[in-house]
Write a protein that holds these residues in place. Structure first.
Motif, PDB file in Angstrom:
ATOM      1  N   THR A  86       0.869  -1.187   0.000  1.00  0.00           N
ATOM      2  CA  THR A  86       0.000   0.000   0.000  1.00  0.00           C
ATOM      3  C   THR A  86       0.906   1.238   0.000  1.00  0.00           C
ATOM      4  OG1 THR A  86      -0.121  -0.025   2.425  1.00  0.00           O
ATOM      5  CG2 THR A  86      -1.875  -1.175   1.221  1.00  0.00           C
ATOM      6  N   TYR A  87       0.357   2.316  -0.482  1.00  0.00           N
ATOM      7  CA  TYR A  87       1.175   3.525  -0.646  1.00  0.00           C
ATOM      8  C   TYR A  87       0.525   4.686   0.103  1.00  0.00           C
ATOM      9  CZ  TYR A  87       3.325   0.741  -4.310  1.00  0.00           C
ATOM     10  OH  TYR A  87       3.961  -0.251  -5.009  1.00  0.00           O
ATOM     11  N   GLU A  88       1.430   5.460   0.752  1.00  0.00           N
ATOM     12  CA  GLU A  88       0.982   6.628   1.510  1.00  0.00           C
ATOM     13  C   GLU A  88       1.764   7.852   1.008  1.00  0.00           C
ATOM     14  OE1 GLU A  88       0.102   7.105   6.161  1.00  0.00           O
ATOM     15  OE2 GLU A  88       2.225   6.932   5.685  1.00  0.00           O
ATOM     16  N   GLU A  89       1.035   8.873   0.577  1.00  0.00           N
ATOM     17  CA  GLU A  89       1.684  10.050  -0.048  1.00  0.00           C
ATOM     18  C   GLU A  89       2.202  11.017   1.013  1.00  0.00           C
ATOM     19  OE1 GLU A  89       0.076  13.627  -2.739  1.00  0.00           O
ATOM     20  OE2 GLU A  89      -0.060  11.650  -3.728  1.00  0.00           O
ATOM     21  N   SER A  90       3.419  11.529   0.741  1.00  0.00           N
ATOM     22  CA  SER A  90       4.016  12.570   1.604  1.00  0.00           C
ATOM     23  C   SER A  90       4.118  13.877   0.804  1.00  0.00           C
ATOM     24  CB  SER A  90       5.419  12.157   2.071  1.00  0.00           C
ATOM     25  OG  SER A  90       5.342  11.008   2.881  1.00  0.00           O
ATOM     26  N   LYS A 128       6.467  13.455   6.191  1.00  0.00           N
ATOM     27  CA  LYS A 128       6.662  12.119   6.766  1.00  0.00           C
ATOM     28  C   LYS A 128       8.030  11.606   6.355  1.00  0.00           C
ATOM     29  CE  LYS A 128       1.755  10.841   6.844  1.00  0.00           C
ATOM     30  NZ  LYS A 128       0.724   9.890   6.357  1.00  0.00           N
TER      31      LYS A 128
END
Length: 567
Positions: A86-90, A128
């Motif tokens: 899964t990907y989390e945007e910074s 982040k």
């Protein structure tokens, strides 16, 4: 009058007692009487395979489970594992170029852009922290081709840093995949060479390990052992739980070489032996369960006697004695289980190298196959002989004994034997099958006639003693016969001075070692021969004694009555 009544009562009691003795102790006939087929249990036999012992069946243990009196397919468990990303945007928090904040120029993809010259640091900070394999995406406007490096903030980059982009001068998105980071970081220096940047963002990659377990079932088969000596099949039934699955049944009449499907009418099957196979079919989600197979059949009544000259095949039912007649002897064989088509080989044995002492007849080599050997319960041999053999070979009849030949050291080993001197039969229990012969001690020819005369006298005395024993102890009648015969031989031996030839000395020493005393003890009898005292059957002898007793009582009564009559 009163005395006469007393004598009548005594006579009546004698008759009643005589009839009672005749009823309790009938004359032995020498015949073995077998029950009828139905009493022996050859009709409607029920054989149940209940799967209580897994060792009784043939199956693949990696596919089939036999436990708790049932058969089922073994569950096959498969484990799968993988990583789910899964990907989390910074987003940017700060952009410092030439000591000025330039975040507004790079915070969105728009008409604004930031031209960065060579040898000037561009420090960027995200909200982040980023780790190895995370991605920083840069949107570049058209300009001259160049290379972009990523390294620590406020540090001049050395190739390749934490990653680089080979920019070809065209407008578009370009990615730097982070590598070589010693720990998570959110502040970097982007070192470009004369490029226009429009937008910068970062994607944090989250790796989650996933696993799954899958249970399935593979079709497999279980087989029973063979049942033999079938006369006719009555019924075949199966106890099962299908669980929306299926079980297929087949049978084989040739020990599993070929298989056929069971017909609807199983009573029409023409087989003498049979085994079953059950194939458990599954849709891979569940298993059928087999709890039992029941076969009801009539059994072939066994043949109880076989005539064998040199070799032959026999069939034996468990615990049913079978007689094997040969030209030289008779065998009584009993097995612990059914045996089919067992081979017995009988041949005359000759070996000039063997030193022989006083043989009565020919030596016989008896051999059997493994199936019969492994099932034997008891074997009794009976060897007939004649008076001509005894006299021509000058053998003391009472010393006859069965021996087996020990091939390892060329010696003859004696067996405990019964000698029926009346019927001329030697009997012994065989410990195993081997080479057998009968031997006896020689008698000195100069005293043969004296021995015969003495033997006849002793025989007469022994008959009288046996009669007395029967009258006083009727409960021992069944054991009197052979013991009296042994006694007469022993008595004869006691009253003679026997001269043993020198060549017989070794054999006599062997017998002396086995029999510490000269008297013979009666071994357990084997059915199939009548019992005699002298030449008179035991039952006939009882009747004769009782008849004489009645005559004596009657004579006493008549004499007493005559004396009382007036002159």
């Amino acid at each position: 009058m009163e005395e006469m009544q007393t004598r009548t009562i005594v006579l009546f009691l004698v008759v009643v007692i005589s009839l009672g003795i005749l009823y309790i102790l009938p004359n032995p006939t020498g015949l073995t009487v077998y029950p009828t087929e139905s009493l022996l249990g050859y009709k409607g036999i029920s054989k149940v395979w209940n799967f209580s012992d897994a060792g009784d069946y043939v199956y693949n243990s990696s596919e089939v489970v036999i436990s708790e009196n049932q058969v089922s397919l073994k569950p096959i468990t498969s484990n799968y594992s993988w990583y789910e990303l899964t990907y989390e945007e910074s987003v940017l928090l700060s952009v410092i170029y030439k000591e000025k904040e330039k975040i507004n120029d790079l915070s969105a993809k728009d008409s604004k852009d930031l031209k960065v010259d060579k040898d000037n640091m561009l420090n960027i900070k995200f909200n982040k922290s980023l780790e190895n394999n995370d991605i920083i995406s840069i949107y570049l406007k058209s300009s001259s081709p160049s290379e972009l490096y990523l390294c620590n903030a406020n540090t001049e980059c050395q190739s390749p840093g934490y990653g680089k982009v080979d920019y070809d001068g065209n407008e578009g998105w370009y990615n730097i995949t982070l590598s070589g980071l010693s720990f998570p970081n959110n502040t970097f220096n982007l070192d470009p060479e004369d490029v226009k940047l429009d937008f910068i963002k970062a994607v944090h990659q989250i790796k989650t390990e996933k696993s799954s377990t899958n249970t399935s079932y593979k079709n497999s088969t279980v087989q029973t052992r063979d049942i033999s000596q079938i006369k006719q099949i009555k019924s075949i039934t199966f106890s099962q739980e299908l669980n929306s699955q299926a079980i297929g049944y087949k049978y084989s009449k040739d020990k599993g070489l070929t298989w056929d499907s069971l017909p609807d009418n199983v009573s029409g099957l023409d087989v003498q032996e049979i085994r079953f196979s059950a194939t458990l079919y599954s849709d891979e989600k569940s298993t059928p369960i087999l709890k039992g197979i029941t076969l009801v059949y009539d059994k072939i009544q066994p043949k109880l006697s076989f005539e064998i000259d040199k070799s032959g095949l026999i069939n034996v039912s468990a615990n049913i004695p079978v007689t094997i007649n040969s030209s030289n002897f008779l065998l009584n064989v009993t097995t612990k289980q059914d045996v089919a088509n067992a081979n017995i080989s009988i041949r005359k044995f000759t070996n000039a190298s063997i030193e022989i002492l006083n043989p009565l007849g020919e030596f016989m080599d008896i051999d059997i196959d493994e199936s019969l050997k492994n099932s034997l319960d008891s074997v009794v041999i009976r060897i007939p002989y004649n008076e001509e053999d005894i006299s021509s070979k000058n053998i003391n009849e009472s010393t006859l004994k069965l021996y087996y030949y020990n091939e390892s050291d060329n010696t003859w080993i004696p067996l405990t034997s019964n000698v029926d001197v009346t019927n001329n039969i030697i009997e012994a229990a065989l410990p195993h099958f081997s080479i057998y012969g009968v031997f006896g001690n020689k008698v000195n020819s100069t005293i043969i006639q004296n021995q015969l005369n003495q033997s006849q006298s002793n025989k007469t005395n022994n008959i009288s003693k046996s009669i007395s024993s029967i009258i006083t102890m009727p409960e021992t009648i069944t054991e009197t016969t052979e013991s009296s015969q042994v006694s007469e031989s022993a008595s004869t031996d006691e009253n003679k001075t026997e001269v043993i030839p020198e060549e017989s000395q070794a054999l006599n020493e062997t017998q002396a070692a086995e029999e510490p005393s000269t008297s013979k003890e009666k071994e357990k009898g084997v059915t199939g021969f009548a019992t005699y005292i002298g030449k008179v059957g035991m039952g006939n002898l009882i009747v004769l004694i009782l008849g004489l007793s009645l005559l004596v009582v009657y004579a006493v009564y008549k004499i007493s009555k005559k004396k009382k009559q007036p002159l």
